[in-house]
Design an enzyme around this catalytic site. Structure first.
Site, PDB file in Angstrom:
ATOM      1  N   GLU A   1      -1.790  -9.321   3.439  1.00 33.58           N
ATOM      2  CA  GLU A   1      -1.708  -9.880   4.784  1.00 33.58           C
ATOM      3  C   GLU A   1      -3.071 -10.197   5.381  1.00 33.58           C
ATOM      4  O   GLU A   1      -3.194 -11.060   6.257  1.00 33.58           O
ATOM      5  CB  GLU A   1      -0.964  -8.926   5.725  1.00 33.58           C
TER       6      GLU A   1
ATOM      7  N   CYS B   1       0.829  -1.203   0.000  1.00 32.51           N
ATOM      8  CA  CYS B   1       0.000   0.000   0.000  1.00 32.51           C
ATOM      9  C   CYS B   1       0.866   1.257   0.000  1.00 32.51           C
ATOM     10  O   CYS B   1       1.430   1.605  -1.023  1.00 32.51           O
ATOM     11  CB  CYS B   1      -0.989  -0.028   1.162  1.00 32.51           C
TER      12      CYS B   1
ATOM     13  N   HIS C   1      -3.574  -5.248   0.350  1.00 31.46           N
ATOM     14  CA  HIS C   1      -3.043  -5.747   1.620  1.00 31.46           C
ATOM     15  C   HIS C   1      -3.186  -7.267   1.642  1.00 31.46           C
ATOM     16  O   HIS C   1      -4.166  -7.803   2.179  1.00 31.46           O
ATOM     17  CB  HIS C   1      -3.803  -5.135   2.787  1.00 31.46           C
TER      18      HIS C   1
END
Length: 579
Positions: free
Chosen positions: A534, A403, A532
């Site tokens: 994650e 990001c 993202h």
């Protein structure tokens, strides 16, 4: 529906989320379908506008909901996909009640905390607990409810009253309360009084703990357990000693060792449920897989530098850290994570402590095997992020930008290699000439809450990107879906110039106008993602970009991509149908 309520006493941050997630995992290993609800008593409608340095990470769901970070724990442990309605806040509840009052739904009655607010809370829990979350379309068997904060907080009172009523309405065999408390050690003596008072307090509100989970640094003495059982009016086997573990992923094993599963069977009358042999087998396979992943200890380490602007509150990067941990476990390495404040990497004219921080930060960067720059907002610290991306690019150090990290690496590349020494982002300088990063045109510039590009979006790998390491990590597919949370994007007008100079945008959105993944071709691993990744990483299924980054940092990227000779995980079919 069966409910397991997890409450907390003595102090906040005692580990309710991990115990809630671990309890849910143990229920799944029995072949049950499990859902989770997190109650946050704060007045904010959601976590979207809360400062990361104060509240911790804002977790983003597939739907785009911005929620408390504990929902990330639930998804990582249980392999489920939750909705924004699985996070209940005071703000949401009061909005719901006020909207009903304005519509006239209460037929002129005086609207009060009891029964109107409490009824709204109960109705919300009953409705949301039935939403399928594991991809099968089947209603869950058990719902874990975590009440945030600490018993006794003023803001929690309506929720406690509602949960007390829910306990009564659910009836025997359908409701269980796990109360998580802290047992401090003072001058070598284990003190039970704080937990005694916490249990006395919650009982006075009408909730009766069935289990008291005692958080402690070291195991409790038998005499301490006996004292807790006596004064909390429970049996000794209802006191769980949740000591500090080498990793939070071993907490389910600790709870299992202390016979939590028989307690769950008894308190929730699980023997009355019919569990198919297939579901029971899947549960057993999941438990075997979990133990094989989390129990080994690794001697060789991989040293990663996390360069961010919120490092004073490490929970601000919780999902990032978990994705790194999942990836390190996958390649059988010990994660050595160094936290570096990006501002410390910027030159300083001051002496003394500031200069010492500068040299310490760069020493840590120079000794790291890999560098990750995660997301964030605002100009502060971004010059340090750019400097560290330059270091990684020029010294062939594996790099992952996420990001904001993706954006600053592109800006730094433009400054050095595209003849734009003043390149910047519109977020940092709206009047700048060379704005490599711009405000997304469709985003609301006035209202901030819930107005970003949020949730699950498609990324399409471009033609002639077969060389891409990122693409190989995803199994050489053409389309992937990852979660987003951003207001700014790479300027489409400068993409051609950046690509001609070597910054290849191998992944774009469906329109081809929005850049999603960049990669350098002749570099061990230099990858940036606007999304993202994650947020979708799981203990038994690490995020692909993170896995590639950690593997490259450990020198085994090719092995991971080929799945040889690195031993792959045992293949099982999880409850959501994925392999």
């Amino acid at each position: 529906m069966r409910y397991v309520l997890v409450t907390g006493g003595v102090i906040s941050g005692v580990g309710k989320g991990i115990i809630a997630s671990s309890t849910g995992l143990l229920l799944k290993t029995l072949g049950l379908r499990v859902s989770c609800i997190k109650i946050d008593p704060y007045v904010s409608v959601d976590a979207g506008l809360m400062a990361p340095a104060e509240h911790g990470e804002c977790f983003v769901l597939c739907s785009g909901g911005e929620v408390d970070l504990d929902l990330g724990n639930y998804e990582r442990y249980l392999s489920v996909r939750l909705t924004s309605e699985h996070n209940i806040t005071t703000g949401k509840v009061y909005l719901n009640v006020i909207e009903k009052e304005r519509r006239g739904d209460y037929l002129g009655k005086t609207v009060q905390i009891v029964p109107h607010v409490t009824d709204s809370i109960k109705d919300w829990i009953k409705r949301v607990s039935k939403i399928p979350v594991d991809g099968t379309g089947e209603e869950p068997d058990v719902c874990i409810i975590e009440l945030g904060g600490t018993i006794g907080d003023i803001e929690s009172m309506p929720f406690i009253e509602a949960l007390t009523q829910l306990r009564h309405e659910a009836g025997a065999g359908n409701f269980m309360n796990i109360h998580v408390s802290y047992v401090p050690t003072v001058h070598g003596e284990q003190k039970t009084k704080p937990t005694q008072h916490a249990v006395k307090s919650i009982r006075s509100y009408g909730l009766i703990p069935d289990i008291v989970a005692c958080r402690c640094e070291t195991p409790l003495a038998e005499s301490t357990v006996a004292k807790l059982a006596l004064h909390c009016q429970i049996e000794a086997d209802q006191v769980l000693v949740v000591r500090d573990m080498p990793t939070i992923y071993q907490v389910p094993l600790l709870l299992s060792e202390q016979k939590l599963i028989p307690q769950l069977r008894s308190k929730l009358a699980l023997d009355k449920l019919t569990i198919s042999p297939a579901m029971a087998a899947q549960g057993t396979s999941l438990w075997d897989l979990w133990k094989s992943v989390v129990t080994p200890t690794y001697q060789e380490e991989v040293k990663i530098a996390l360069v961010g602007k919120y490092v004073t509150c490490q929970d601000a990067y919780l999902s990032v850290v978990k994705a790194l941990e999942h990836s390190a476990m996958r390649i059988r390495k010990k994660l050595n994570l160094m936290w570096i404040d990006s501002e410390d990497l910027e030159p300083t004219n001051g002496g003394g402590a500031a200069q010492a921080k500068y040299h310490k930060a760069w020493h840590d960067v120079s000794t790291a095997s890999g560098i990750i720059v995660p997301g964030g907002f605002g100009h502060r610290g971004t010059e340090g992020m750019m400097r560290v991306s330059k270091w990684a690019r020029e010294n062939d150090i594996p790099f992952l930008g996420v990001c904001l990290g993706f954006q600053v690496a592109a800006i730094q590349f433009a400054r050095d290699l595209c003849g734009m020494p003043e390149a910047t982002s519109e977020e940092f300088n709206a009047q700048a000439k060379d704005r490599v990063v711009i405000f997304m045109p469709e985003i609301d510039r006035k209202n901030m809450g819930g107005t970003m590009r949020l949730g699950l979006r498609k990324t399409i790998f471009q033609q002639n990107s077969e060389w891409s390491k990122a693409r190989s990590l995803y199994g050489d597919v053409e389309v992937i879906e990852e979660r987003h949370r951003h207001r700014y994007e790479i300027n489409p007008e400068l993409v051609e110039k950046l690509e001609k100079t070597g910054l290849h945008f191998v992944g774009k959105d469906e329109t081809g106008e929005r850049m999603e993944i960049f990669e350098l071709k002749d570099h061990p691993f230099f990858v940036g993602t606007q999304f993202h990744a994650e947020y979708q990483s799981q203990v038994v299924n690490p995020s692909r970009p993170y896995l590639g980054f950690v593997a490259a940092s450990a020198g085994c990227l090719d092995q991971v991509i080929k799945q040889d000779p690195v031993e792959p995980f045992k293949t099982v079919t999880l409850l959501n149908g994925t392999k």
